[in-house]
Design an enzyme around this catalytic site. Structure first.
Site, short mmCIF file in Angstrom:
data_model
loop_
_atom_site.label_atom_id
_atom_site.label_comp_id
_atom_site.label_asym_id
_atom_site.label_seq_id
_atom_site.Cartn_x
_atom_site.Cartn_y
_atom_site.Cartn_z
N HIS B 195 0.82 -1.22 0.00
CA HIS B 195 0.00 0.00 0.00
C HIS B 195 0.85 1.27 0.00
O HIS B 195 1.95 1.31 0.54
CB HIS B 195 -1.00 0.03 1.17
CG HIS B 195 -0.40 -0.06 2.54
ND1 HIS B 195 0.75 -0.76 2.83
CD2 HIS B 195 -0.81 0.45 3.73
CE1 HIS B 195 1.01 -0.68 4.12
NE2 HIS B 195 0.09 0.06 4.69
N HIS B 209 -1.80 7.48 10.82
CA HIS B 209 -0.34 7.43 10.95
C HIS B 209 0.37 7.59 9.63
O HIS B 209 -0.22 7.42 8.57
CB HIS B 209 0.12 6.11 11.61
CG HIS B 209 -0.07 4.88 10.77
ND1 HIS B 209 -1.13 4.02 10.90
CD2 HIS B 209 0.71 4.34 9.79
CE1 HIS B 209 -1.01 3.02 10.04
NE2 HIS B 209 0.09 3.18 9.35
N HIS B 241 1.10 -7.18 11.24
CA HIS B 241 -0.24 -7.04 10.67
C HIS B 241 -0.58 -8.30 9.88
O HIS B 241 0.27 -8.82 9.16
CB HIS B 241 -0.30 -5.86 9.69
CG HIS B 241 -0.01 -4.53 10.29
ND1 HIS B 241 -0.70 -4.02 11.37
CD2 HIS B 241 0.89 -3.58 9.95
CE1 HIS B 241 -0.24 -2.82 11.66
NE2 HIS B 241 0.73 -2.53 10.83
N TYR B 250 3.64 0.79 16.29
CA TYR B 250 2.94 2.07 16.29
C TYR B 250 3.43 2.87 17.48
O TYR B 250 3.52 2.34 18.60
CB TYR B 250 1.43 1.87 16.44
CG TYR B 250 0.70 1.43 15.19
CD1 TYR B 250 1.04 1.90 13.93
CD2 TYR B 250 -0.36 0.53 15.28
CE1 TYR B 250 0.34 1.50 12.80
CE2 TYR B 250 -1.06 0.12 14.15
CZ TYR B 250 -0.70 0.61 12.92
OH TYR B 250 -1.40 0.21 11.81
N GLU B 260 4.63 5.01 12.43
CA GLU B 260 4.84 3.56 12.39
C GLU B 260 6.21 3.26 11.81
O GLU B 260 6.65 3.94 10.88
CB GLU B 260 3.77 2.89 11.52
CG GLU B 260 3.93 1.37 11.41
CD GLU B 260 2.91 0.69 10.50
OE1 GLU B 260 2.44 1.33 9.54
OE2 GLU B 260 2.60 -0.49 10.74
#
Lengths: 76, 304
Positions: B195, B209, B241, B250, B260
């Site tokens: 992403h 974040h 994750h 985090y 992060e």
């Protein structure tokens, strides 16, 4: 604190507003807080961010909905 | 379809105390300070080639002022200008910004100010371009090589997700779908990585974040050591994750903005024909925090 009551806090930087409380009596130095989560009008009504504020006297405070219990957003 | 956005180029993060926070970004997070002009400091990871990726700006609130995506070629900016017109998205043309060329600025349905630009001064990373060593000496703090992605909140996630897909041509790598099959959160990419931008439910314009790359498990744990040594507020991790498979910590900057360290070394690489992975909302626990298998109290409620 000694009673074991849980106080929610988030960023611990005065930015997110999660730890907001209301002053019933006493005085605090507010510290550096985001105006987006603690506007001047709320300050005047006694709100403060517990992660930033320093007590200047004995305090009598109440929790707000935000730091009493955090509800998760409904994902449906 | 070729991808037209090379990366999340810049984010502008608001600081309640620029001197204090700059010390944190340089000495704890370990970004390189490239300039300070008035109320804004310009920073980047040591392996980033352009002039800056993070703007830290003095403000009376925390959060993200804007984010900007860099297009692969200057022609891609024209392509997007036509696209914004086609979808009747109101935008401004910003002729130039600090060490940056023309940009298109608009507000996404999520409430975020988004910019697209192509040209920024190429100042190089901290290594020579002839016979370089693999990493520079003398780094401070966590010292991530680069910024990786941002996660933002939106009051109407399906609408925001659709905007990034249709207008900006991002693709969904993974999404959380509710029992009706509606995506309530999505991870979107153009660069071949899990992403560049992700969207979860929350307030309009909310900043969840910004993430910075760490290259190994060793670097991830070293980052946790550095954060704890400096009494930084760690929100979660080190952990992993389920979504993206990335490893994570985090934590918050001193103004309360969540950051992060993202271990993209455990993530996968996207190919143009990759199809979206679905997670069901009843499995949001392992989707977000794979090891603890449940959300913590802060993930959906604490952001700036």
């Amino acid at each position: 604190m000694r009673s074991g009551a849980k106080v929610m806090f988030g960023c611990r930087g005065g930015g997110c507003g999660t730890c907001k409380m209301r002053l019933i009596s006493g005085r605090v130095d507010h510290g550096r807080c985001s105006v987006a989560v603690l506007p001047e009008t709320e300050r005047e009504e006694g709100a403060f961010l517990s992660c930033q504020a320093r007590p200047l006297s004995d305090l009598n405070v109440e929790l707000t909905e935000a730091n009493r219990y955090r509800k998760l957003i409904n994902w449906a | 379809m070729p991808y037209r956005i090379s990366r999340l180029g810049t984010v502008e993060i608001r600081s309640l105390d620029l001197d204090r926070d700059l010390d944190y970004y340089v000495n704890v997070l370990g970004l390189q300070l490239t300039a300070r002009e008035g109320r804004t400091a310009y920073l980047k990871g040591w392996d980033e080639r352009h002039a800056y990726s993070v703007m830290l700006t003095q403000a009376d609130q925390a959060g993200m002022a804007r984010m900007a995506f860099r297009t692969v070629d200057p022609e891609d900016l024209d392509y997007y200008e036509n696209r914004l017109r086609k979808f009747t998205v109101k935008f401004d043309v910003i002729p130039e910004d600090y060490r940056r060329g023309r940009a298109l600025r608009f507000t996404a349905p999520s409430g975020h100010v988004v910019e697209l630009y192509s040209e920024m001064d190429y100042t190089g990373n901290l290594l020579p371009t002839v016979n370089p060593a693999p990493w520079p000496e003398g780094l401070k703090g966590i010292a991530p090589p680069r910024m990786d992605h941002a996660l933002v909140t939106a009051p109407d996630p399906p609408k925001a997700i659709q905007f990034f897909q249709e207008v900006l041509e991002f693709r969904v790598s993974e999404m959380l779908v509710n029992p009706e099959g509606v995506p309530v959160a999505a991870w979107l990419w153009q660069r071949p990585a899990p992403h560049d931008i992700a969207i979860v439910p929350g307030r309009a314009g909310g900043f969840h974040h910004a993430a910075f790359t760490v290259d190994s498990a060793e670097a991830l744990f070293r980052a946790a050591d550095i954060l704890a040594r400096h009494k930084a507020r760690i929100d979660y991790g080190p952990g992993r994750h389920g979504i993206t498979r990335g490893t994570t910590i985090y934590f918050f900057d001193p103004s309360g903005n969540r950051l992060e360290t993202f271990g993209g070394y455990t993530a996968y690489q996207m190919d143009p024909d990759c199809r979206a992975i679905k997670w069901t909302t009843d499995q949001i626990g392992p989707a977000v925090f794979y090891y603890s298998q449940e959300l913590n109290e802060t993930f959906l409620s604490v952001y700036t």
